[in-house]
Design a protein around this motif. Structure first.
Motif, PDB file in Angstrom:
ATOM      1  N   THR A 143     -81.383  10.589 -29.462  1.00 47.46           N
ATOM      2  CA  THR A 143     -80.608  10.267 -30.656  1.00 47.46           C
ATOM      3  C   THR A 143     -80.382   8.767 -30.774  1.00 47.46           C
ATOM      4  N   VAL A 144     -80.152   8.330 -32.017  1.00 46.46           N
ATOM      5  CA  VAL A 144     -80.014   6.908 -32.313  1.00 46.46           C
ATOM      6  C   VAL A 144     -78.800   6.670 -33.202  1.00 46.46           C
ATOM      7  N   ASP A 145     -78.415   5.413 -33.295  1.00 53.03           N
ATOM      8  CA  ASP A 145     -77.388   4.966 -34.245  1.00 53.03           C
ATOM      9  C   ASP A 145     -77.897   3.660 -34.837  1.00 53.03           C
ATOM     10  N   LEU A 146     -78.147   3.656 -36.143  1.00 54.49           N
ATOM     11  CA  LEU A 146     -78.817   2.524 -36.779  1.00 54.49           C
ATOM     12  C   LEU A 146     -77.865   1.618 -37.557  1.00 54.49           C
ATOM     13  N   HIS A 147     -76.569   1.656 -37.210  1.00 50.88           N
ATOM     14  CA  HIS A 147     -75.591   0.816 -37.909  1.00 50.88           C
ATOM     15  C   HIS A 147     -74.376   0.634 -36.998  1.00 50.88           C
ATOM     16  N   VAL A 148     -74.349  -0.491 -36.272  1.00 48.34           N
ATOM     17  CA  VAL A 148     -73.321  -0.714 -35.245  1.00 48.34           C
ATOM     18  C   VAL A 148     -72.899  -2.186 -35.266  1.00 48.34           C
ATOM     19  N   HIS A 149     -71.600  -2.431 -35.043  1.00 49.15           N
ATOM     20  CA  HIS A 149     -71.064  -3.799 -35.061  1.00 49.15           C
ATOM     21  C   HIS A 149     -70.419  -4.174 -33.732  1.00 49.15           C
ATOM     22  N   SER A 150     -70.548  -5.450 -33.393  1.00 49.80           N
ATOM     23  CA  SER A 150     -69.944  -5.980 -32.170  1.00 49.80           C
ATOM     24  C   SER A 150     -68.868  -7.009 -32.516  1.00 49.80           C
ATOM     25  N   SER A 151     -68.299  -7.585 -31.480  1.00 51.15           N
ATOM     26  CA  SER A 151     -67.269  -8.607 -31.667  1.00 51.15           C
ATOM     27  C   SER A 151     -67.830  -9.907 -32.222  1.00 51.15           C
ATOM     28  N   CYS A 152     -69.157  -9.996 -32.363  1.00 49.07           N
ATOM     29  CA  CYS A 152     -69.737 -11.182 -32.992  1.00 49.07           C
ATOM     30  C   CYS A 152     -69.511 -11.177 -34.502  1.00 49.07           C
ATOM     31  N   SER A 153     -69.165 -10.007 -35.062  1.00 48.97           N
ATOM     32  CA  SER A 153     -68.666  -9.984 -36.442  1.00 48.97           C
ATOM     33  C   SER A 153     -67.313  -9.287 -36.426  1.00 48.97           C
ATOM     34  N   ASP A 154     -67.214  -8.073 -36.952  1.00 51.88           N
ATOM     35  CA  ASP A 154     -65.882  -7.470 -37.064  1.00 51.88           C
ATOM     36  C   ASP A 154     -65.698  -6.231 -36.208  1.00 51.88           C
ATOM     37  N   GLY A 155     -66.527  -6.067 -35.172  1.00 49.74           N
ATOM     38  CA  GLY A 155     -66.275  -5.025 -34.183  1.00 49.74           C
ATOM     39  C   GLY A 155     -65.382  -5.552 -33.081  1.00 49.74           C
ATOM     40  N   THR A 156     -64.985  -4.670 -32.173  1.00 53.42           N
ATOM     41  CA  THR A 156     -64.098  -5.099 -31.087  1.00 53.42           C
ATOM     42  C   THR A 156     -64.759  -5.028 -29.715  1.00 53.42           C
ATOM     43  N   CYS A 157     -65.970  -4.447 -29.620  1.00 58.12           N
ATOM     44  CA  CYS A 157     -66.713  -4.401 -28.361  1.00 58.12           C
ATOM     45  C   CYS A 157     -67.696  -5.561 -28.308  1.00 58.12           C
ATOM     46  N   THR A 158     -67.847  -6.164 -27.146  1.00 58.96           N
ATOM     47  CA  THR A 158     -68.873  -7.186 -26.994  1.00 58.96           C
ATOM     48  C   THR A 158     -70.247  -6.520 -27.053  1.00 58.96           C
ATOM     49  N   PRO A 159     -71.300  -7.295 -27.282  1.00 59.92           N
ATOM     50  CA  PRO A 159     -72.638  -6.709 -27.293  1.00 59.92           C
ATOM     51  C   PRO A 159     -72.966  -5.944 -26.008  1.00 59.92           C
ATOM     52  N   SER A 160     -72.602  -6.497 -24.851  1.00 59.23           N
ATOM     53  CA  SER A 160     -72.867  -5.819 -23.576  1.00 59.23           C
ATOM     54  C   SER A 160     -72.068  -4.529 -23.458  1.00 59.23           C
TER      55      SER A 160
END
Length: 285
Positions: free
Chosen positions: A4-21
């Motif tokens: 399974t995949v998720d093709l729309h995810v955000h990190s703390s580099c924009s408006d998410g709260t998780c770092t990329p790692s």
């Protein structure tokens, strides 16, 4: 690991709260075989995410979500498999980000001068640093400073499209985003089309104009869609000869009811979804 995949995810580099790692580790925990990092108007987190993904055996899809303006509305275009290191992409992305920065300056001024909010670019910088500021950052600022009781109240009162302090993006169109994604080898997707509250003729007009530019996919599977909305989106994609795409639009604690890979429990997207998009892209090349 599930296929399974998720093709729309955000990190703390924009408006998410998780770092990329952290996203990569969480994707592994969630059993995803691949996910696309699609931060708003930035690719700053992709190298970090790719390095972590290589160690953990998760496929990282280099992506972006462009925020564009169409008839006074915010329209989002997701790009998958982009060549984010190309000179063409870097140059155009800088121009796109300048448009966002100008919008943010105007919004800060309106909130301060017309809304009586104690806010400045310096205060936003001190709180959010170098991440690309979106309306979610403004909403969090308003929440943390006591102007609203919940973050989503800020979208209803201050920074939503129908609110007095909303400022649309300038001069960056959906067509320009689609063109840039294609020129850098990517797959352009119209994100969450049903969230724009366009009537059917206007939606058809938007999609037809973007398909002429090379739009490949439509986000038919999305965390907030009801079964009827999902069916509507699938029919819209079929009507216009576009391929289905999908994702959670995961933002971490900024959208606490939406989980990576599963959304609100309604998502389980097969890798085939991504492969079909890639095959269509190859067919066009």
């Amino acid at each position: 690991m599930k296929n399974t995949v998720d093709l729309h995810v955000h990190s703390s580099c924009s408006d998410g709260t998780c770092t990329p790692s952290e996203l990569v580790s969480y994707a592994k925990k969630q059993g995803l075989c691949a996910f696309a990092l699609t931060d708003h108007d930035t690719t700053a987190g992709i190298d970090e995410a790719a390095a972590a993904a290589a160690k953990l055996g998760v496929e990282l899809i280099a992506g972006i979500e462009f925020s564009t303006e169409y008839h006074g509305r915010d329209i989002h275009i997701v790009g998958l498999d982009i060549d984010y290191n190309s000179a063409v992409f870097s140059k155009e992305l800088s121009r796109f980000r300048s448009s966002r920065a100008l919008r943010n300056q105007k919004m800060i001024r309106k909130l301060r001068e017309e809304g009586g909010i104690d806010i400045s670019a310096k205060q936003m910088q001190e709180r959010f640093g170098e991440s690309v500021w979106t309306r979610a950052h403004f909403a969090r600022y308003l929440f943390e400073h006591g102007y609203v009781s919940e973050m989503w109240d800020a979208f209803k009162t201050y920074v939503g499209e129908d609110c007095p302090y909303f400022v649309p993006r300038e001069k960056v169109t959906p067509a320009q985003a689609v063109d840039l994604i294609l020129r850098t080898g990517g797959i352009p997707i119209l994100a969450h089309p049903l969230l724009y509250a366009l009537d059917e003729p206007d939606m058809d007009e938007l999609i037809l104009s973007l398909k002429k530019c090379g739009l490949i996919g439509l986000e038919t599977f999305y965390a907030t869609y009801t079964p009827l909305e999902e069916l509507h989106a699938l029919r819209l994609a079929e009507k216009h000869g576009l391929l289905p795409s999908g994702g959670s639009d995961f933002h971490g604690s900024n959208k606490p009811d939406i989980n990576l890979g599963s959304g609100r429990g309604n998502l389980s997207l097969p890798y085939e979804l991504l492969q079909n998009l890639r095959d269509r892209r190859t067919h066009y090349e």
